[in-house]
Design a protein around this motif. Structure first.
Motif, PDB file in Angstrom:
ATOM      1  N   LYS A  81       0.829  -1.200   0.000  1.00 21.94           N
ATOM      2  CA  LYS A  81       0.000   0.000   0.000  1.00 21.94           C
ATOM      3  C   LYS A  81       0.869   1.258   0.000  1.00 21.94           C
ATOM      4  O   LYS A  81       0.565   2.242  -0.679  1.00 21.94           O
ATOM      5  CB  LYS A  81      -0.945  -0.006   1.205  1.00 21.94           C
ATOM      6  N   PHE A  82       1.952   1.246   0.756  1.00 24.79           N
ATOM      7  CA  PHE A  82       2.852   2.398   0.776  1.00 24.79           C
ATOM      8  C   PHE A  82       3.642   2.519  -0.536  1.00 24.79           C
ATOM      9  O   PHE A  82       3.809   3.618  -1.055  1.00 24.79           O
ATOM     10  CB  PHE A  82       3.811   2.304   1.959  1.00 24.79           C
ATOM     11  N   SER A  83       4.119   1.391  -1.050  1.00 25.64           N
ATOM     12  CA  SER A  83       4.901   1.465  -2.283  1.00 25.64           C
ATOM     13  C   SER A  83       4.045   1.935  -3.451  1.00 25.64           C
ATOM     14  O   SER A  83       4.492   2.721  -4.292  1.00 25.64           O
ATOM     15  CB  SER A  83       5.555   0.107  -2.591  1.00 25.64           C
ATOM     16  N   MET A  84       2.780   1.487  -3.523  1.00 25.60           N
ATOM     17  CA  MET A  84       1.880   1.974  -4.574  1.00 25.60           C
ATOM     18  C   MET A  84       1.501   3.433  -4.331  1.00 25.60           C
ATOM     19  O   MET A  84       1.424   4.233  -5.273  1.00 25.60           O
ATOM     20  CB  MET A  84       0.625   1.104  -4.655  1.00 25.60           C
ATOM     21  N   MET A  85       1.267   3.788  -3.082  1.00 21.22           N
ATOM     22  CA  MET A  85       0.849   5.154  -2.748  1.00 21.22           C
ATOM     23  C   MET A  85       1.912   6.171  -3.153  1.00 21.22           C
ATOM     24  O   MET A  85       1.588   7.292  -3.584  1.00 21.22           O
ATOM     25  CB  MET A  85       0.567   5.240  -1.251  1.00 21.22           C
ATOM     26  N   GLN A  86       3.175   5.807  -3.031  1.00 24.20           N
ATOM     27  CA  GLN A  86       4.238   6.724  -3.432  1.00 24.20           C
ATOM     28  C   GLN A  86       4.186   6.983  -4.932  1.00 24.20           C
ATOM     29  O   GLN A  86       4.369   8.120  -5.387  1.00 24.20           O
ATOM     30  CB  GLN A  86       5.605   6.177  -3.029  1.00 24.20           C
ATOM     31  N   VAL A  87       3.917   5.949  -5.724  1.00 23.19           N
ATOM     32  CA  VAL A  87       3.772   6.132  -7.167  1.00 23.19           C
ATOM     33  C   VAL A  87       2.588   7.040  -7.468  1.00 23.19           C
ATOM     34  O   VAL A  87       2.645   7.913  -8.346  1.00 23.19           O
ATOM     35  CB  VAL A  87       3.605   4.775  -7.893  1.00 23.19           C
TER      36      VAL A  87
END
Length: 394
Positions: free
Chosen positions: A13-19
């Protein structure tokens, strides 16, 4: 209060949210909840779920939690600064009895992708924990502990499986937050280095484990509305990921359009660029054989690549897959519900899936049709045609 920290979610969720922050900050999305387990009446628990949702939306990232996120090599400073200001808003979530079926509930999340992406995992954990404490409150967890220790012994004590490692992927469908913490602690203490880590960021921090995860189906689905054209959406999603992470977090998800469509797009460039691929639907043995053959056909040594298996695994299945593929590639196994909700009562099969992006339907047509979820059959038919997907798939 079920969720006590915004870190109590999965890493991807964090890695996608950064994108999303860096590349799609204006994207608007819609998610929908579905309980795939038949005969489950969740309507009596709606008010309790709403109360927990309200508590979730009061949470903020604490300074020490932001400091922890700063230690990850792939997280950028501006994203951590954004999270320092971030707070979930319950106005984006609607919870009500479903109009079409007795006992079913309707949960819809609508709003900016950047401000709704963190709802899915804690909301599912809330629904699970509310349901189980209301239907099996006071359950003696002795049976769950017995089952867990048997799984640990099976993997740890089997000759030849010392290199077989598993990870906890069980946040969304856990029996409870406290049980997941107890289970992952037992796995850490019982398996040692055979526990690779956990997808749960809060537990990874608390138990000094490696947080694991890259991207989920929603990321590739959203690109059906964000990419240059539908046929190129899978390629666009992978290229946007590579642009953000420059070779880090390099595990590609292979089942949004089925394996045939994935391999057509996963050319030599992506074979060399990404560290590996993740299986989440269909026959895992057939999938692994085809992916390894695809690497070889693209002049990539399969032994340098990772196959990640994460579809409804239990320990015997993990060991079968390990025995079949070991020595031919690197292997990783994410085990979810079987670790965090195997205490006696039947686990719930519940999901929250993205169904729209920027007002347009989006869908997944995986190699396990029961996992598909879209409200627009005309769009599904069009998606099949564009990606040359057989009608029986999805």
């Amino acid at each position: 209060m079920i969720i006590e920290s915004l870190l109590d979610t999965d890493l991807y969720k964090f890695s996608m949210m950064q994108v999303v922050l860096h590349q799609y900050p204006a994207a608007q999305v819609e998610y929908r909840f579905k309980c795939r387990t038949p005969g489950i009446d969740l309507v009596p628990y709606i008010e309790e779920i709403r109360t927990e949702l309200k508590a979730l939306c009061q949470l903020r990232f604490a300074p020490d939690e932001l400091d922890y996120l700063h230690t990850w090599r792939f997280i950028k400073s501006d994203f951590v600064d954004f999270l320092g200001l971030f707070q979930l808003n319950e106005k984006y979530v609607e919870i009500a009895p479903a109009a079409t079926a007795n006992g079913e509930i309707e949960i819809r999340i609508r709003g900016p992708w950047l401000h709704t992406i963190l709802f899915e995992v804690p909301l599912l954990a809330i629904v699970n924990e509310v349901y189980f404490r209301r239907t099996s409150g006071g359950l003696d967890l002795a049976e769950g502990r017995r089952r867990l220790q048997a799984k640990i012994a099976l993997l740890h004590d089997a000759p030849g499986y010392e290199g077989c490692k598993i990870a906890d992927y069980g946040t969304r469908r856990r029996y409870s937050r406290l049980w997941q913490e107890e289970a992952v602690t037992a796995l850490r203490d019982g398996l040692g280095e055979q526990l690779a880590g956990t997808s749960n960021v809060w537990l990874a921090r608390k138990l000094n484990l490696t947080p694991l995860g890259t991207l989920a189906h929603e990321y590739l689905q959203a690109h059906q509305a964000l990419g240059p054209r539908l046929r190129d959406s899978q390629v666009a999603a992978l290229e946007a990921w590579a642009k953000e992470y420059r070779g880090d977090l390099g595990i590609a998800l292979s089942d949004v359009y089925g394996l045939d469509a994935f391999l057509r797009d996963f050319d030599m460039y992506f074979c060399k660029l990404f560290d590996g691929t993740r299986h989440d639907s269909g026959d895992p043995f057939a999938w692994g054989e085809r992916v390894l053959a695809h690497y070889a056909a693209n002049r990539v040594d399969p032994r340098s690549k990772v196959l990640v298996f994460s579809d409804a695994l239990d320990i015997p299945r993990v060991m079968q897959l390990y025995a079949h593929f070991r020595g031919r590639c690197q292997l990783s196994f994410g085990v979810g519900t079987n670790l965090t909700n195997d205490v006696g009562p039947e686990p719930l099969n519940i999901v929250i899936k993205m169904i729209r992006c920027n007002g347009q339907p989006v869908a997944k047509l995986s190699d396990s049709p029961g996992k598909n979820m879209c409200e627009d059959e005309a769009y599904v038919a069009y998606l099949r045609k564009v990606f040359d997907i057989p009608a029986e798939q999805g």
